[in-house]
Design a protein around this motif. Structure first.
Motif, mmCIF file in Angstrom:
data_model
loop_
_atom_site.group_PDB
_atom_site.id
_atom_site.type_symbol
_atom_site.label_atom_id
_atom_site.label_comp_id
_atom_site.label_asym_id
_atom_site.label_seq_id
_atom_site.Cartn_x
_atom_site.Cartn_y
_atom_site.Cartn_z
ATOM 1 N N VAL A 25 110.455 106.056 77.788
ATOM 2 C CA VAL A 25 110.412 105.156 76.637
ATOM 3 C C VAL A 25 111.517 105.506 75.643
ATOM 4 N N CYS A 26 111.647 106.788 75.343
ATOM 5 C CA CYS A 26 112.678 107.219 74.380
ATOM 6 C C CYS A 26 114.066 106.833 74.848
ATOM 7 N N HIS A 27 114.362 107.099 76.105
ATOM 8 C CA HIS A 27 115.703 106.826 76.623
ATOM 9 C C HIS A 27 115.973 105.329 76.717
ATOM 10 N N LYS A 28 114.937 104.554 76.946
ATOM 11 C CA LYS A 28 115.074 103.095 76.940
ATOM 12 C C LYS A 28 115.595 102.605 75.596
ATOM 13 N N HIS A 29 115.170 103.275 74.524
ATOM 14 C CA HIS A 29 115.559 102.868 73.171
ATOM 15 C C HIS A 29 116.706 103.716 72.608
ATOM 16 N N GLY A 30 117.306 104.561 73.433
ATOM 17 C CA GLY A 30 118.432 105.375 72.981
ATOM 18 C C GLY A 30 118.055 106.466 72.008
ATOM 19 N N VAL A 31 116.857 107.017 72.172
ATOM 20 C CA VAL A 31 116.326 108.030 71.257
ATOM 21 C C VAL A 31 116.138 109.340 72.018
ATOM 22 N N LEU A 32 116.477 110.458 71.393
ATOM 23 C CA LEU A 32 116.264 111.765 72.002
ATOM 24 C C LEU A 32 114.780 112.110 72.014
ATOM 25 N N LEU A 33 114.355 112.871 73.014
ATOM 26 C CA LEU A 33 113.003 113.421 73.029
ATOM 27 C C LEU A 33 113.090 114.927 72.858
ATOM 28 N N ILE A 34 112.500 115.419 71.785
ATOM 29 C CA ILE A 34 112.490 116.835 71.456
ATOM 30 C C ILE A 34 111.059 117.350 71.636
ATOM 31 N N VAL A 35 110.891 118.444 72.364
ATOM 32 C CA VAL A 35 109.544 118.947 72.645
ATOM 33 C C VAL A 35 109.409 120.402 72.202
ATOM 34 N N ASP A 36 108.410 120.641 71.370
ATOM 35 C CA ASP A 36 107.992 122.008 71.041
ATOM 36 C C ASP A 36 107.040 122.447 72.151
ATOM 37 N N ASN A 37 107.591 123.160 73.124
ATOM 38 C CA ASN A 37 106.842 123.624 74.293
ATOM 39 C C ASN A 37 106.484 125.103 74.138
ATOM 40 N N ALA A 38 106.252 125.511 72.891
ATOM 41 C CA ALA A 38 106.034 126.934 72.605
ATOM 42 C C ALA A 38 104.943 127.533 73.483
ATOM 43 N N HIS A 39 103.889 126.766 73.732
ATOM 44 C CA HIS A 39 102.752 127.298 74.491
ATOM 45 C C HIS A 39 102.861 127.015 75.983
ATOM 46 N N GLY A 40 104.013 126.482 76.439
ATOM 47 C CA GLY A 40 104.091 126.040 77.828
ATOM 48 C C GLY A 40 105.238 126.610 78.641
ATOM 49 N N ALA A 41 105.720 127.805 78.297
ATOM 50 C CA ALA A 41 106.825 128.375 79.072
ATOM 51 C C ALA A 41 106.456 128.514 80.552
ATOM 52 N N TYR A 42 105.180 128.764 80.824
ATOM 53 C CA TYR A 42 104.715 128.961 82.201
ATOM 54 C C TYR A 42 104.807 127.694 83.045
ATOM 55 N N LEU A 43 104.927 126.524 82.410
ATOM 56 C CA LEU A 43 104.901 125.260 83.152
ATOM 57 C C LEU A 43 106.048 125.155 84.158
#
Length: 207
Positions: free
Chosen positions: A124-142
């Motif tokens: 969705v973000c890329h469709k509208h030319g918008v960056l997606l920023i994620v605070d993945n602080a709790h998900g390094a293991y993913l």
């Protein structure tokens, strides 16, 4: 030796990766600074659409960097620790805006372990030319599941991990990830962004 180690981490995560010895808090400030640099390069005032359960560091960064915020609210009656963003609702909202935000900012996993639909939201973000920023602080293991669910593998543009939360890293060790596809104005400022907010005496025990 630190540069070589960061290069090794970059190969592991599949994107330019940099170290923080001040947790994801330093990375969050750096990510938001990079958003303001990117907006300025396009002649825009920085506007960031953020899920309302952001870490307090986001708020202090807003004060320091003077960017505008549009708060996103989940469709469900979440507690204040969660904020489930529906991709379809986000798509409709972005499509209705005369001035699009420079980025959408999410916390995933949130403080209760809920994981956002990063793959759909990134589309969705890329469709509208918008960056997606994620605070993945709790998900390094993913990254290290049988099939990676790391935000950078699901379409996020910039992301941070608190390695010390879910990986065998001393407290304070974190990663800043920058999408390889991003404009050079973002990639070239990543180290500068970390240095701008970081200590000049980083912990060498963590490094």
């Amino acid at each position: 030796i630190i540069r070589q180690s960061e290069e090794n981490a970059s190969k592991l995560f599949g994107c330019p990766t940099f170290y923080s010895t001040e947790g994801s808090s330093l990375c969050i400030r750096a990510m938001l600074y990079l958003c303001t640099v990117y907006a300025a390069s396009q002649g825009k005032r920085p506007l960031i659409a953020a899920a309302r359960n952001v870490h307090s560091t986001f708020l202090s960064a807003a004060v320091l960097l003077d960017f505008d915020i549009h708060w996103l609210y989940g469709d469900r009656k979440d507690g204040y620790l969660s904020c489930a963003i529906d991709p379809q609702s986000l798509d409709r909202w972005l499509g209705s805006q005369q001035v699009a935000p420079v980025a959408v900012y999410l916390t995933s996993p949130d403080y209760l372990g809920n994981v956002a639909d990063i793959s759909s939201i990134s589309q969705v973000c890329h469709k509208h030319g918008v960056l997606l920023i994620v605070d993945n602080a709790h998900g390094a293991y993913l990254k290290f599941l049988p099939q990676s669910l790391h935000p950078m593998d699901l379409g996020a543009d910039i992301c941070c991990d608190s390695a010390h939360k879910t990986l065998p890293v001393l407290t304070g060790g974190a990663y800043l990830h920058i999408g390889s596809h991003l404009p050079m104005i973002i990639k070239s400022h990543a180290k500068q962004a970390l240095a701008l907010f970081g200590s000049t005496s980083p912990s060498y025990l963590i490094l």
